[in-house]
Design an enzyme around this catalytic site. Sequence first.
Site: not given
Length: 295
Positions: A10, A40, A136, A212, A244, A279
């Site tokens: 993305n 991803g 996604e 968490l 991620d 970011g």
Amino acid sequence: MKVLNFGSLNIDHVYQVHHFVRAGETIGSNGYARHMGGKGFNQSVALARAGAEVYHAGCIGEDGGFLQAYLREAGADTAFLRTVDGPTGHAIIQVEPSGENCILLFGGANQQVEEAQIREVLSHFAAGDILLLQNEISGLAALLKEGAGRGMRIAINPAPMDGAILAADLAGVRWLIVNEGEGAALSGMADTQDILAALRKKYPHAAVVLTLGEKGAWYQDEKETCFVEAFHAGNAVDTTGAGDTFTGYFLAGMAAGAPVRRSMEIAARAAGIAVTRPGAAQAIPALQEVDPAGF
Ligand code: RIB
């Protein structure tokens, strides 16, 4: 051990806001930046920076070439990326002063992954290789089926959570990596220990990683349960991509054959560093910075 990450890429449009915009409200933002992201993409960057042999497959539009270049520079193999007609996927991300975010997705090219591409890409991988998935891109059911059929070890981060995940056959999954909300949706439980117990029962062959945020992370499989504290590297400025980072680092540990606890600790450290920077992908540290001793 090879890791194939079949996942999204993305362009992230990130707005600094005082508070998340509410229904019927128009607000101004205090800052704007365009970053690289996609669950991803971020996870592949994390895997590569953690030292794993990672192959990223998926789709971008003509406007997404810089994402491919960045992945390559990070150390991921991008030979299985396809450029399609139409725009690359994007995300509209609001970030509050606390670093918390909320995200609106436009799938774009990510929704053009087709079964023929899936079959072709997976034909280059073998039993025992790791297949990492998120939610996604299109073709999730085919990826799960094809990956299991080939004997690949499947890791899934079922985000964003939606009906496709709830309907998916996750029986062949080896690692189920969820946050609290995803764990609750999959298990129907709210309390951490109840979520873990219910997921154990529902997916007896899967190792569950339950992240968490500031409250740490749990790991649970047939033989082992462990908990690691969150790592505080400094003030959180942007939590986008922290999960991620954790996922990529944890799986890099698994691919390297590292002990579970060590992989969880390093993943927590990497995520703790990532949130101190703006970011998503660009905030992910290299293993040398996370822990020079490595896995
Ligand atoms: O997990 C963070 C990511 O979610 C962002 O980079 C955004 O692109 C969305 O996919």
